[in-house]
Design a protein around this motif. Structure first.
Motif, mmCIF file in Angstrom:
data_model
loop_
_atom_site.group_PDB
_atom_site.id
_atom_site.type_symbol
_atom_site.label_atom_id
_atom_site.label_comp_id
_atom_site.label_asym_id
_atom_site.label_seq_id
_atom_site.Cartn_x
_atom_site.Cartn_y
_atom_site.Cartn_z
ATOM 1 N N LEU A 131 11.067 -16.228 9.871
ATOM 2 C CA LEU A 131 9.927 -16.826 10.565
ATOM 3 C C LEU A 131 10.162 -18.302 10.814
ATOM 4 O O LEU A 131 9.771 -18.842 11.852
ATOM 5 C CB LEU A 131 8.654 -16.623 9.745
ATOM 6 N N SER A 132 10.837 -18.956 9.893
ATOM 7 C CA SER A 132 11.154 -20.369 10.058
ATOM 8 C C SER A 132 12.151 -20.594 11.193
ATOM 9 O O SER A 132 12.099 -21.615 11.884
ATOM 10 C CB SER A 132 11.713 -20.921 8.749
ATOM 11 N N LEU A 133 13.068 -19.667 11.383
ATOM 12 C CA LEU A 133 14.053 -19.776 12.457
ATOM 13 C C LEU A 133 13.522 -19.303 13.802
ATOM 14 O O LEU A 133 14.185 -19.450 14.819
ATOM 15 C CB LEU A 133 15.311 -18.986 12.092
ATOM 16 N N GLY A 134 12.348 -18.719 13.813
ATOM 17 C CA GLY A 134 11.727 -18.319 15.064
ATOM 18 C C GLY A 134 12.066 -16.925 15.535
ATOM 19 O O GLY A 134 11.921 -16.624 16.713
ATOM 20 N N THR A 135 12.514 -16.069 14.645
ATOM 21 C CA THR A 135 12.801 -14.691 15.051
ATOM 22 C C THR A 135 11.574 -13.826 14.825
ATOM 23 O O THR A 135 10.815 -14.017 13.876
ATOM 24 C CB THR A 135 13.983 -14.113 14.255
ATOM 25 N N ASN A 136 11.378 -12.885 15.719
ATOM 26 C CA ASN A 136 10.225 -11.997 15.653
ATOM 27 C C ASN A 136 10.719 -10.566 15.764
ATOM 28 O O ASN A 136 11.543 -10.250 16.621
ATOM 29 C CB ASN A 136 9.261 -12.319 16.794
ATOM 30 N N THR A 137 10.248 -9.706 14.892
ATOM 31 C CA THR A 137 10.628 -8.295 14.961
ATOM 32 C C THR A 137 9.436 -7.485 15.433
ATOM 33 O O THR A 137 8.332 -7.633 14.917
ATOM 34 C CB THR A 137 11.089 -7.782 13.584
ATOM 35 N N ASP A 138 9.690 -6.654 16.397
ATOM 36 C CA ASP A 138 8.664 -5.751 16.907
ATOM 37 C C ASP A 138 9.015 -4.344 16.445
ATOM 38 O O ASP A 138 10.013 -3.760 16.882
ATOM 39 C CB ASP A 138 8.612 -5.826 18.436
ATOM 40 N N GLU A 139 8.203 -3.818 15.529
ATOM 41 C CA GLU A 139 8.509 -2.517 14.943
ATOM 42 C C GLU A 139 8.260 -1.372 15.910
ATOM 43 O O GLU A 139 8.883 -0.319 15.814
ATOM 44 C CB GLU A 139 7.675 -2.293 13.674
ATOM 45 N N VAL A 140 7.348 -1.555 16.862
ATOM 46 C CA VAL A 140 7.022 -0.492 17.800
ATOM 47 C C VAL A 140 8.170 -0.291 18.797
ATOM 48 O O VAL A 140 8.631 0.820 19.029
ATOM 49 C CB VAL A 140 5.701 -0.796 18.542
#
Length: 83
Positions: free
Chosen positions: A13-22
């Protein structure tokens, strides 16, 4: 161990990555992460800095206190010998 767990847990989250589980996708600098990047940065750097200061600062402060007491004792002993 808790510090390492906290830092590693907040690092994505600090590095700005986002995971979309759907959709099973990983995005970088998504709009959702831009809102939340300041808080994990503060926590990660704060916890890391506090750990380093505690790990290095506490022994140094204790050693300084002991050396100061020894210096005072030798100085007072020297003064008593002169009288």
């Amino acid at each position: 161990m808790k510090v390492l767990n906290t830092v590693l847990g907040l690092l994505p989250l600090s590095l700005g990555t986002n995971t979309d589980e759907v959709e099973r996708a990983v995005t970088v600098d998504a709009p959702a992460t831009l809102w939340w990047m300041a808080i994990p940065n503060a926590i990660v750097f704060g916890v890391t800095f506090a750990t380093l200061v505690t790990a290095a600062g506490t022994p140094c402060a204790l050693m300084l206190s002991t050396r100061l007491q020894e210096w005072r004792a030798t100085r007072m002993g020297a003064r008593l010998d002169l009288r």
